[in-house]
Design an enzyme around this catalytic site. Structure first.
Site, PDB file in Angstrom:
ATOM      1  N   HIS A   7      -0.622   0.844 -10.330  1.00 42.66           N
ATOM      2  CA  HIS A   7      -1.348  -0.144  -9.538  1.00 42.66           C
ATOM      3  C   HIS A   7      -1.889  -1.263 -10.441  1.00 42.66           C
ATOM      4  CE1 HIS A   7      -3.589  -0.457  -5.442  1.00 42.66           C
ATOM      5  NE2 HIS A   7      -3.320  -1.655  -5.927  1.00 42.66           N
ATOM      6  N   ARG A  48       0.846  -1.185   0.000  1.00 41.62           N
ATOM      7  CA  ARG A  48       0.000   0.000   0.000  1.00 41.62           C
ATOM      8  C   ARG A  48       0.886   1.241   0.000  1.00 41.62           C
ATOM      9  NH1 ARG A  48      -3.118  -2.739  -1.835  1.00 41.62           N
ATOM     10  NH2 ARG A  48      -5.201  -3.365  -1.138  1.00 41.62           N
ATOM     11  N   GLU A  86      -3.703   8.098  -5.647  1.00 39.72           N
ATOM     12  CA  GLU A  86      -3.906   7.466  -6.945  1.00 39.72           C
ATOM     13  C   GLU A  86      -5.210   7.976  -7.571  1.00 39.72           C
ATOM     14  OE1 GLU A  86      -3.754   3.219  -6.485  1.00 39.72           O
ATOM     15  OE2 GLU A  86      -1.742   3.228  -5.641  1.00 39.72           O
TER      16      GLU A  86
END
Length: 346
Positions: A307, A259, A288
């Protein structure tokens, strides 16, 4: 007695054959499929506890029929949950998340209503581990330079580093960390791992040594690369701050597939600029999508990706296998797999 109702809330609608398979396997369950996918801004705000009325207004609008179907559900499988669902779905007993990250589902609020939450930890561990190992090879074999030379039609001998004999540290020995360890060990490396629950004398077949959190700095000082696979919890926020980055073996590679909150990003940029960190591989960031003006984009020896370390191939099959196994357990009244503890954050 009415059938148990399960609603599969995939971001994209399932096809008829998938629904038919579920009906055949569980004839006493009524399945429904409703595509539901919230904007990233709302999902991120839910995970961080920063929801505003303006963001709630961006949630997809359900038809009256869809809302009634969800309101009558006993079980949901979802990436996102419609706003306020805990108050208008009184039969809801269990939510199966379609990913490992569950912050946007607001687990503490589900627990307060007596609703069980399970995540999909392990479903994507293989492709994420492959990605992490692939990026390490890219760094150590200096693939970027070879690609530039090809683009420039420039023929010059350049050799990368030897992976054999290097020491790899894994922070968070869950499903992803374990798969990273298994794969990188095939290169005849030494694998050290940190796990929250380690006790003195514990061993693990997939790594060479285990370290508790209070021995993390000792582990880092020995590592040529460290792969961060830990979840977002109060204990992992800024776990890798300037002080901890300074504990790394000079020139070590930092890979984050956990994370974004784990790393102090300003401190990471500084460590890259000084050479304390040799390269950084980030598939996750604190914000993000990553803003165009973020210093991360232009930091030296930075390997960024949006991601995307998992893979669609095989994901749905593995997810449905987990869901069906848990549904069998739910119907039998036996413990579910991957139950989330809101107090721990995973």
């Amino acid at each position: 007695m009415s059938k148990l109702s399960a609603v599969v809330m995939y971001p994209l609608a399932m096809d008829e054959s998938e629904l038919d398979d579920l009906h055949r396997r569980f004839p006493d369950v009524q399945f429904h499929n409703i595509a539901y996918f919230e904007p990233h801004g709302l999902r991120d705000a839910k995970a961080k506890g920063r929801v505003t009325d303006e963001l709630l207004a961006t949630a997809p609008t359900l038809t009256e029929e869809e809302r009634e179907t969800i309101a009558a559900a006993d079980v949901l499988m979802a990436l996102d949950l419609p706003p306020g669902i805990r108050d208008w779905a009184p039969r809801l007993q269990w939510v199966q998340a379609i990913g490992a990250g569950i912050g946007q589902l607001e687990p503490a609020k589900l627990k307060a209503k007596g609703i069980a939450l399970t995540n999909a930890a392990g479903v994507a561990s293989a492709p994420i581990a492959e990605f992490a190992v692939g990026r390490l090879l890219e760094v150590w074999k200096d693939i970027r330079l070879l690609e530039r030379q090809q683009k420039d039609h420039h023929w010059q001998m350049h050799q990368g580093l030897l992976v054999k004999g290097k020491t790899i540290g894994i922070v968070g020995l869950g499903a992803i960390g374990r798969d990273v360890g298994r794969r990188i060990r095939a290169f005849e490396t030494k694998v050290l791992a940190n796990r929250r629950s380690v006790q003195p004398g514990d061993t693990d077949p997939d790594v060479d040594e285990l370290f508790s959190l209070d021995r993390l700095d000792e582990m880092l000082a020995r590592c040529d690369a460290v792969v961060l696979c830990a979840p977002h919890t109060p204990e992992t926020i800024d776990l890798f701050d300037a002080q901890r980055l300074g504990r790394l073996k000079p020139g070590a590679v930092v890979v984050n597939v956990g994370r974004g909150s784990i790393i102090d990003e300003a401190a990471l940029v500084a460590a890259l600029e000084s050479g304390q960190v040799g390269a950084a591989v980030l598939d996750v960031t604190r914000e993000e999508p990553l803003p165009a003006d973020s210093p991360l984009w232009d930091a030296p020896n930075m390997y960024l990706s949006p991601h995307c370390s998992t893979a669609r191939e095989g994901y749905n099959e593995a997810l449905m296998e987990l869901f069906c196994d848990n549904l069998e357990r739910f119907l039998a009244g036996t413990p579910l797999r991957n139950v989330v503890d809101p107090d721990r954050g995973y």
